[in-house]
Enzyme design. Structure first.
Site, mmCIF file in Angstrom:
data_model
loop_
_atom_site.group_PDB
_atom_site.id
_atom_site.type_symbol
_atom_site.label_atom_id
_atom_site.label_comp_id
_atom_site.label_asym_id
_atom_site.label_seq_id
_atom_site.Cartn_x
_atom_site.Cartn_y
_atom_site.Cartn_z
ATOM 1 N N GLU A 133 -7.045 7.203 7.445
ATOM 2 C CA GLU A 133 -6.722 8.130 6.347
ATOM 3 C C GLU A 133 -5.274 8.633 6.481
ATOM 4 O O GLU A 133 -4.906 9.265 7.470
ATOM 5 C CB GLU A 133 -7.680 9.314 6.257
ATOM 6 C CG GLU A 133 -9.056 8.954 5.718
ATOM 7 C CD GLU A 133 -8.996 8.469 4.264
ATOM 8 O OE1 GLU A 133 -8.256 9.052 3.464
ATOM 9 O OE2 GLU A 133 -9.667 7.487 3.949
ATOM 10 N N SER A 134 -4.488 8.346 5.438
ATOM 11 C CA SER A 134 -3.060 8.666 5.488
ATOM 12 C C SER A 134 -2.794 10.157 5.705
ATOM 13 O O SER A 134 -1.874 10.534 6.438
ATOM 14 C CB SER A 134 -2.366 8.191 4.212
ATOM 15 O OG SER A 134 -2.902 8.837 3.074
ATOM 16 N N VAL A 153 -6.353 0.343 5.002
ATOM 17 C CA VAL A 153 -5.115 0.747 5.655
ATOM 18 C C VAL A 153 -4.642 2.027 4.968
ATOM 19 O O VAL A 153 -5.027 2.259 3.816
ATOM 20 C CB VAL A 153 -4.030 -0.356 5.533
ATOM 21 C CG1 VAL A 153 -4.388 -1.552 6.365
ATOM 22 C CG2 VAL A 153 -3.781 -0.752 4.073
ATOM 23 N N CYS A 190 0.819 -1.231 0.000
ATOM 24 C CA CYS A 190 0.000 0.000 0.000
ATOM 25 C C CYS A 190 0.850 1.278 0.000
ATOM 26 O O CYS A 190 1.629 1.528 0.931
ATOM 27 C CB CYS A 190 -0.930 0.006 1.202
ATOM 28 S SG CYS A 190 -1.943 1.499 1.243
ATOM 29 N N LYS A 201 -9.877 -9.694 5.302
ATOM 30 C CA LYS A 201 -9.689 -8.749 6.408
ATOM 31 C C LYS A 201 -10.114 -9.393 7.732
ATOM 32 O O LYS A 201 -11.248 -9.876 7.842
ATOM 33 C CB LYS A 201 -10.511 -7.483 6.153
ATOM 34 C CG LYS A 201 -10.056 -6.720 4.926
ATOM 35 C CD LYS A 201 -10.986 -5.553 4.609
ATOM 36 C CE LYS A 201 -10.624 -4.909 3.284
ATOM 37 N NZ LYS A 201 -11.620 -3.941 2.817
HETATM 38 N N1 LIG Z 1 -7.676 7.629 1.167
HETATM 39 C C1 LIG Z 1 -7.048 6.531 1.844
HETATM 40 C C2 LIG Z 1 -6.737 5.441 0.842
HETATM 41 C C3 LIG Z 1 -6.219 4.178 1.515
HETATM 42 C C4 LIG Z 1 -6.379 2.963 0.615
HETATM 43 O O1 LIG Z 1 -6.941 3.044 -0.503
HETATM 44 N N2 LIG Z 1 -5.903 1.814 1.097
HETATM 45 C C5 LIG Z 1 -6.069 0.588 0.356
HETATM 46 C C6 LIG Z 1 -4.768 -0.174 0.233
HETATM 47 S S1 LIG Z 1 -3.538 0.744 -0.634
HETATM 48 C C7 LIG Z 1 -7.018 -0.332 1.117
HETATM 49 O O2 LIG Z 1 -6.910 -0.457 2.298
HETATM 50 N N3 LIG Z 1 -7.909 -0.995 0.377
HETATM 51 C C8 LIG Z 1 -8.786 -1.973 0.950
HETATM 52 C C9 LIG Z 1 -10.176 -1.836 0.432
HETATM 53 O O3 LIG Z 1 -10.504 -0.816 -0.200
HETATM 54 O O4 LIG Z 1 -10.945 -2.746 0.672
HETATM 55 C C10 LIG Z 1 -5.804 7.007 2.586
HETATM 56 O O5 LIG Z 1 -5.216 7.993 2.134
HETATM 57 O O6 LIG Z 1 -5.438 6.410 3.615
#
Ligand SMILES: N[C@@H](CCC(=O)N[C@@H](CS)C(=O)NCC(=O)O)C(=O)O
Length: 227
Positions: A71-72, A54, A14, A41
């Protein structure tokens, strides 16, 4: 298991997790990492992750309870406000606001990246390649003499773009995309970030193998262009 008061809930590939890991390393903060399988998950993760995504940052409180941040961008801003060490945002409000804009721009490139790596045909692949050329052309026009996005100081914008460039480091070993061929400033920035310790340490040693396995699982056109 460490006694760290911060736990970063992660996934090996990620790029949003990497932002937080890089920011923590740049600030020299001790933290623990726990990885989740996003294809299965676990219940404990779903219980604390409102969006099922994540990164999460678990913050251990003095009273023994845990606070969870998601949220990052929020996690990085929290680290910036609470952790000593090198500032990762400019002090000037206007410059800081512009940096936040470029962080959003980085997120929009990540959306294209998802489309690029999962494209199953030449048209989908080429459309995203063109989108990269356009977007990185704008970044080229924004960059100064480096070595980082805003000059001498590493910032959150660098933490956002380093994981983006890492994808291309792997792609280029499979089939060169040519995205950066006419972009000398972006290329220099990319090389600087690839050498940065916080960036190198943000992923496990098997990152490239994991990304290649992901491409194979998605029957990615990128792999076929190499054939
Ligand atoms: N806007 C979020 C995006 C985070 C994101 O898209 N994470 C992905 C992995 S890179 C995730 O956890 N995806 C799992 C899902 O959507 O089910 C951030 O900035 O934290």
């Amino acid at each position: 298991m460490s006694n760290a008061s911060l736990i970063l809930i992660s996934h090996h590939l990620c790029p949003y997790v990497q932002r937080a890991a890089i920011a923590l390393a740049e600030k020299d903060v001790l933290f623990e990492r726990r990885y989740v399988d996003l294809s299965a998950k676990p219940d404990w993760f779903l219980a604390i992750s409102p969006l099922g995504k994540v990164p999460l940052l678990i913050v251990k409180q003095d009273d023994g309870t845990d606070a969870v941040l998601f949220e990052s961008a929020v996690i990085c801003e929290y680290l910036e406000e609470t952790q000593p060490g090198a500032p990762l945002h400019p002090a000037d409000p206007l410059a800081r606001a512009r940096h936040r804009g470029w962080i959003e721009f980085g997120s929009s490139i990540l959306s294209d990246l998802w489309g690029f790596e999962t494209a199953r045909d030449a048209a989908g692949y080429e459309a995203k390649r063109q989108a990269f050329m356009d977007k990185f052309g704008r970044v080229e026009a924004e960059l100064g003499n480096g070595p980082f996005f805003a000059g001498a100081a590493f910032s959150l914008v660098d933490a956002v773009f380093a994981p983006i460039f890492r994808y291309f480091d792997v792609f280029d070993t499979i089939a060169p995309t040519g995205v950066f061929d006419a972009l000398p400033r972006v290329t220099a920035w990319r090389n600087t970030l690839a050498a940065r310790e916080s960036v190198r340490e943000a992923v496990t040693d098997d990152y490239a193998d994991r990304l290649k396995a992901f491409l194979k699982n998605h029957d990615a056109w990128l792999l076929k262009t190499a054939a």
